[in-house]
Design a protein around this motif. Structure first.
Motif, PDB file in Angstrom:
ATOM      1  N   VAL A   1      48.755  39.357  51.720  1.00  0.00           N
ATOM      2  CA  VAL A   1      49.780  39.188  50.682  1.00  0.00           C
ATOM      3  C   VAL A   1      49.114  39.205  49.306  1.00  0.00           C
ATOM      4  O   VAL A   1      48.216  38.401  49.024  1.00  0.00           O
ATOM      5  N   THR A   2      49.542  40.111  48.448  1.00  0.00           N
ATOM      6  CA  THR A   2      49.037  40.173  47.087  1.00  0.00           C
ATOM      7  C   THR A   2      49.585  39.006  46.259  1.00  0.00           C
ATOM      8  O   THR A   2      50.747  38.648  46.383  1.00  0.00           O
ATOM      9  N   ASN A   3      48.755  38.415  45.428  1.00  0.00           N
ATOM     10  CA  ASN A   3      49.129  37.280  44.573  1.00  0.00           C
ATOM     11  C   ASN A   3      49.619  36.092  45.403  1.00  0.00           C
ATOM     12  O   ASN A   3      50.506  35.355  45.001  1.00  0.00           O
ATOM     13  N   GLY A   4      49.014  35.890  46.552  1.00  0.00           N
ATOM     14  CA  GLY A   4      49.417  34.773  47.391  1.00  0.00           C
ATOM     15  C   GLY A   4      49.054  33.424  46.829  1.00  0.00           C
ATOM     16  O   GLY A   4      49.596  32.403  47.267  1.00  0.00           O
ATOM     17  N   ALA A   5      48.132  33.388  45.844  1.00  0.00           N
ATOM     18  CA  ALA A   5      47.706  32.106  45.284  1.00  0.00           C
ATOM     19  C   ALA A   5      48.500  31.703  44.051  1.00  0.00           C
ATOM     20  O   ALA A   5      48.541  30.517  43.698  1.00  0.00           O
ATOM     21  N   HIS A   6      49.080  32.656  43.338  1.00  0.00           N
ATOM     22  CA  HIS A   6      49.783  32.389  42.073  1.00  0.00           C
ATOM     23  C   HIS A   6      48.844  31.802  41.015  1.00  0.00           C
ATOM     24  O   HIS A   6      49.292  31.243  40.023  1.00  0.00           O
ATOM     25  N   HIS A   7      47.546  31.874  41.241  1.00  0.00           N
ATOM     26  CA  HIS A   7      46.561  31.512  40.237  1.00  0.00           C
ATOM     27  C   HIS A   7      45.328  32.369  40.497  1.00  0.00           C
ATOM     28  O   HIS A   7      45.148  32.918  41.582  1.00  0.00           O
ATOM     29  N   THR A   8      44.479  32.505  39.499  1.00  0.00           N
ATOM     30  CA  THR A   8      43.344  33.415  39.584  1.00  0.00           C
ATOM     31  C   THR A   8      42.127  32.712  40.170  1.00  0.00           C
ATOM     32  O   THR A   8      41.815  31.584  39.797  1.00  0.00           O
ATOM     33  N   HIS A   9      41.441  33.405  41.082  1.00  0.00           N
ATOM     34  CA  HIS A   9      40.230  32.867  41.692  1.00  0.00           C
ATOM     35  C   HIS A   9      38.978  33.548  41.136  1.00  0.00           C
ATOM     36  O   HIS A   9      38.962  34.757  40.912  1.00  0.00           O
ATOM     37  N   ASP A  10      37.950  32.751  40.934  1.00  0.00           N
ATOM     38  CA  ASP A  10      36.581  33.186  40.674  1.00  0.00           C
ATOM     39  C   ASP A  10      35.911  33.429  42.023  1.00  0.00           C
ATOM     40  O   ASP A  10      36.039  32.601  42.927  1.00  0.00           O
ATOM     41  N   TYR A  11      35.155  34.518  42.160  1.00  0.00           N
ATOM     42  CA  TYR A  11      34.439  34.790  43.404  1.00  0.00           C
ATOM     43  C   TYR A  11      32.949  34.961  43.136  1.00  0.00           C
ATOM     44  O   TYR A  11      32.556  35.598  42.154  1.00  0.00           O
ATOM     45  N   VAL A  12      32.121  34.428  44.021  1.00  0.00           N
ATOM     46  CA  VAL A  12      30.704  34.770  44.074  1.00  0.00           C
ATOM     47  C   VAL A  12      30.363  35.052  45.530  1.00  0.00           C
ATOM     48  O   VAL A  12      31.099  34.687  46.445  1.00  0.00           O
ATOM     49  N   GLY A  13      29.220  35.693  45.728  1.00  0.00           N
ATOM     50  CA  GLY A  13      28.845  36.072  47.083  1.00  0.00           C
ATOM     51  C   GLY A  13      29.436  37.417  47.435  1.00  0.00           C
ATOM     52  O   GLY A  13      29.188  38.425  46.754  1.00  0.00           O
ATOM     53  N   ASN A  14      30.221  37.477  48.480  1.00  0.00           N
ATOM     54  CA  ASN A  14      30.791  38.724  48.980  1.00  0.00           C
ATOM     55  C   ASN A  14      31.521  39.479  47.875  1.00  0.00           C
ATOM     56  O   ASN A  14      32.361  38.915  47.180  1.00  0.00           O
ATOM     57  N   LYS A  15      31.223  40.764  47.730  1.00  0.00           N
ATOM     58  CA  LYS A  15      31.709  41.527  46.580  1.00  0.00           C
ATOM     59  C   LYS A  15      33.099  42.130  46.758  1.00  0.00           C
ATOM     60  O   LYS A  15      33.687  42.614  45.785  1.00  0.00           O
ATOM     61  N   THR A  16      33.649  42.126  47.963  1.00  0.00           N
ATOM     62  CA  THR A  16      34.894  42.859  48.190  1.00  0.00           C
ATOM     63  C   THR A  16      36.067  41.987  48.608  1.00  0.00           C
ATOM     64  O   THR A  16      37.134  42.511  48.925  1.00  0.00           O
ATOM     65  N   THR A  17      35.921  40.675  48.581  1.00  0.00           N
ATOM     66  CA  THR A  17      36.963  39.803  49.117  1.00  0.00           C
ATOM     67  C   THR A  17      38.275  39.938  48.366  1.00  0.00           C
ATOM     68  O   THR A  17      38.322  39.818  47.140  1.00  0.00           O
ATOM     69  N   ASP A  18      39.341  40.174  49.111  1.00  0.00           N
ATOM     70  CA  ASP A  18      40.697  40.111  48.584  1.00  0.00           C
ATOM     71  C   ASP A  18      41.628  39.778  49.741  1.00  0.00           C
ATOM     72  O   ASP A  18      41.175  39.415  50.835  1.00  0.00           O
ATOM     73  N   ALA A  19      42.917  39.873  49.513  1.00  0.00           N
ATOM     74  CA  ALA A  19      43.888  39.462  50.527  1.00  0.00           C
ATOM     75  C   ALA A  19      43.797  40.283  51.802  1.00  0.00           C
ATOM     76  O   ALA A  19      44.225  39.828  52.867  1.00  0.00           O
ATOM     77  N   PHE A  20      43.230  41.491  51.714  1.00  0.00           N
ATOM     78  CA  PHE A  20      43.243  42.397  52.849  1.00  0.00           C
ATOM     79  C   PHE A  20      41.888  42.506  53.538  1.00  0.00           C
ATOM     80  O   PHE A  20      41.670  43.390  54.364  1.00  0.00           O
ATOM     81  N   SER A  21      40.977  41.607  53.212  1.00  0.00           N
ATOM     82  CA  SER A  21      39.655  41.628  53.829  1.00  0.00           C
ATOM     83  C   SER A  21      39.746  41.288  55.314  1.00  0.00           C
ATOM     84  O   SER A  21      40.598  40.502  55.744  1.00  0.00           O
TER      85      SER A  21
ATOM     86  N   GLU B   1      37.046  40.656  58.973  1.00  0.00           N
ATOM     87  CA  GLU B   1      35.676  40.314  59.331  1.00  0.00           C
ATOM     88  C   GLU B   1      34.773  41.536  59.211  1.00  0.00           C
ATOM     89  O   GLU B   1      33.626  41.435  58.751  1.00  0.00           O
ATOM     90  N   GLN B   2      35.308  42.684  59.588  1.00  0.00           N
ATOM     91  CA  GLN B   2      34.510  43.899  59.529  1.00  0.00           C
ATOM     92  C   GLN B   2      34.192  44.294  58.087  1.00  0.00           C
ATOM     93  O   GLN B   2      33.065  44.660  57.756  1.00  0.00           O
ATOM     94  N   SER B   3      35.190  44.217  57.199  1.00  0.00           N
ATOM     95  CA  SER B   3      34.950  44.603  55.807  1.00  0.00           C
ATOM     96  C   SER B   3      34.034  43.608  55.106  1.00  0.00           C
ATOM     97  O   SER B   3      33.201  43.999  54.283  1.00  0.00           O
ATOM     98  N   LEU B   4      34.158  42.320  55.426  1.00  0.00           N
ATOM     99  CA  LEU B   4      33.279  41.323  54.820  1.00  0.00           C
ATOM    100  C   LEU B   4      31.837  41.536  55.267  1.00  0.00           C
ATOM    101  O   LEU B   4      30.899  41.441  54.468  1.00  0.00           O
ATOM    102  N   ALA B   5      31.641  41.837  56.541  1.00  0.00           N
ATOM    103  CA  ALA B   5      30.289  42.038  57.065  1.00  0.00           C
ATOM    104  C   ALA B   5      29.648  43.301  56.506  1.00  0.00           C
ATOM    105  O   ALA B   5      28.413  43.395  56.434  1.00  0.00           O
ATOM    106  N   ALA B   6      30.467  44.275  56.084  1.00  0.00           N
ATOM    107  CA  ALA B   6      29.941  45.537  55.555  1.00  0.00           C
ATOM    108  C   ALA B   6      29.780  45.519  54.046  1.00  0.00           C
ATOM    109  O   ALA B   6      29.314  46.496  53.454  1.00  0.00           O
ATOM    110  N   SER B   7      30.167  44.420  53.403  1.00  0.00           N
ATOM    111  CA  SER B   7      30.166  44.346  51.943  1.00  0.00           C
ATOM    112  C   SER B   7      28.773  44.086  51.383  1.00  0.00           C
ATOM    113  O   SER B   7      27.857  43.665  52.101  1.00  0.00           O
ATOM    114  N   GLY B   8      28.650  44.304  50.085  1.00  0.00           N
ATOM    115  CA  GLY B   8      27.485  43.831  49.359  1.00  0.00           C
ATOM    116  C   GLY B   8      27.676  42.381  48.972  1.00  0.00           C
ATOM    117  O   GLY B   8      28.721  41.771  49.245  1.00  0.00           O
ATOM    118  N   THR B   9      26.676  41.800  48.318  1.00  0.00           N
ATOM    119  CA  THR B   9      26.751  40.390  47.940  1.00  0.00           C
ATOM    120  C   THR B   9      26.039  40.155  46.617  1.00  0.00           C
ATOM    121  O   THR B   9      25.129  40.909  46.242  1.00  0.00           O
TER     122      THR B   9
END
Length: 500
Positions: A265-285, A287-295
């Motif tokens: 779900v897009t905008n499921g949080a209704h607020h903005t998140h800061d991310y560090v670590g995994n470079k591709t995390t979003d609502a549609f991530s 396990e496979q996409s997270l494991a294949a991501s950069g960091t």
């Protein structure tokens, strides 16, 4: 255990984000002056006013945003907290249902603060929630689990006082400033073509916090609030640490999704998140996409770490979902430092986390839910023996604001997630041991520091009806460490070494 969602195509994601943005444009025109709203049978009156930034000078600090204080908000039972089993086939419908419930509350809150009838708004909200909860319950039953009929009793919402003190000197202060919050003849920041309490696209009120949400850290008694985590000590304790250096989100990875609570779900949080670590995390991530991501982590840690952004209340606003369109105005502050430390147990060794374990701490709805799950705390550098849970700290000159997010360190040993995203994890008890049926794993503690402007000039992002209260601070984490790195971290912790 909650299975993962499959990743959508990029055109589908863009279409969902565009639709979410259109939904966020609720046409409600706000007034800056104080107004009275009749809520629910005329028994409760909400006063909307503005509070100026704290400063020894009675005039506003130039560029600081006037903060909108409301005396009442909407409080609804938290359906997500009461979910226990969500079958794989029902996950998307449940996720969409939770997001719809949040959107319904947000729209109702904005309608009420815009002058709508409290009773009529709450009645319409109850009908919407009953239909949405019923659809979720049907999906769970069709997936083979028991239909959670008890959730239907959670449809009705009420109004709740915020405890905010209206600014009695509002008129005088506005006359002194000569404008609505910009100080003298100071021009508005570029892009601010509307009144202070409106954003460019959706005319939503910029809500909270109020000056009552801040406390001078020097007036807090040492030891108040207790430590945000317990340092392992004593016979048998695992006293080592493992630190993952993942930067401060210098690469600008932001979104208003929440892949743990509302995957798909897009905008499921209704607020903005800061991310560090995994470079591709979003609502549609997945396990496979997270494991294949950069960091962004220097040691190959692919885990995803995220938390609500902290904003400087400088009057700037963006119509984007999670920002101005959801009541979160101000410029995003980049942390001065981010420290991600894994610690041991008071009573013995820790075992490895399973890869893709999902863990949350704090409660984004703690203002209306109550403080049961409010595990985040606030302080200032040089004063970290004084912790605040329901106040933002006002720090002395030269001292930085500190956010501490301590995660539960006990795992049920079976599942990497649970229906409410909490039941598979637990905090250690008063004696430092895990509850029965749980085993100790490395406990993540996040420490973030910020350089903020003087006074009550900053706030964390939140759901609109949570009024950006400090008690709503929270963090989310998905363990994507390669097995070898996790085993090294466990070895360091159990042997008493400090590693990174």
């Amino acid at each position: 255990m909650i299975p993962n969602m499959s990743r959508r195509t990029h055109p589908q994601r863009r279409q969902q984000r565009q639709q979410a943005h259109k939904r966020s444009r609720l046409s409600t025109r706000m007034t800056v002056a104080a107004m009275a709203l009749l809520l629910g049978g005329g028994a409760l009156t909400a006063i909307a006013s503005t509070a100026l930034a704290h400063n020894s000078d009675p005039a506003p600090v130039p560029g600081h945003q006037h903060l909108t204080a409301t005396a009442a908000t909407i409080s609804c039972p938290d359906v997500g907290e009461n979910l226990r089993t969500v079958p794989h086939s029902a996950q998307l419908q449940v996720s969409q249902g939770l997001a719809a419930l949040d959107r319904q509350v947000s729209d109702a809150y904005h309608a009420m603060t815009a002058g709508g009838s409290g009773g009529a708004t709450l009645g319409a909200l109850e009908q919407q929630r009953r239909q949405t909860i019923g659809t979720m319950a049907d999906a769970i039953a069709q997936g083979g689990a028991r239909r959670p009929d008890d959730l239907m009793r959670m449809s009705a919402c009420t109004t709740m006082p915020t405890g905010t003190t209206p600014d009695r000197d509002l008129s005088q202060r506005r006359n002194q400033s000569g404008s609505q919050g910009w100080g003298g003849n100071r021009s508005r920041p570029q892009g601010q073509g509307q009144t202070q309490n409106q954003h460019q696209g959706g005319n939503h009120q910029q809500t909270g916090p109020s000056r009552d949400d801040f406390a001078d850290i020097t007036t807090v008694a040492p030891g108040a609030g207790g430590p945000p985590f317990l340092t392992p000590r004593g016979r048998g304790a695992s006293t080592g640490t493992f630190t993952s250096a993942c930067g401060r989100n210098e690469n600008g990875h932001f979104n208003s999704d929440n892949v743990i609570v509302t995957p798909g779900v897009t905008n499921g949080a209704h607020h903005t998140h800061d991310y560090v670590g995994n470079k591709t995390t979003d609502a549609f991530s997945t396990e496979q996409s997270l494991a294949a991501s950069g960091t962004t982590c220097s040691n190959g840690d692919l885990s995803t770490y995220y938390w609500p952004v902290l904003r400087k209340l400088d009057g700037t606003s963006s119509p984007q979902p999670g920002a101005g369109s959801d009541g979160n105005a101000g410029s995003v502050l980049t942390p001065a430092s981010v420290t991600l430390t894994y610690r041991g147990s008071q009573t013995g060794a820790v075992r490895a986390m399973p890869r893709f374990l999902r863990v949350i701490t704090g409660d984004a709805k703690a203002f209306t839910n109550g403080p049961k799950n409010a595990h985040a705390s606030w302080s200032c550098t040089g004063f970290e023996n004084r912790q605040l849970k329901d106040k933002y700290p006002l720090c002395p000159k030269g001292s930085q604001v500190v956010r501490t997010l301590a995660f539960p360190g006990c795992w049920n040993g079976r599942t990497t997630d649970s229906g409410n995203h909490r039941d598979h994890m637990a905090f250690a008890g008063p004696n430092g041991g895990c509850p029965q049926g749980f085993t100790a794993v490395p406990q993540l503690v996040e420490r973030l520091t910020y350089d903020v402007p003087p006074g009550d000039s900053f706030a964390v992002d939140s759901f609109p009806e949570q009024l950006r209260k400090p008690v709503t601070d929270h963090g989310d984490f998905i363990d994507v460490m390669p097995d070898g790195l996790m085993n090294r971290a466990v070895g360091c912790i159990n042997s008493g070494r400090a590693c990174s």
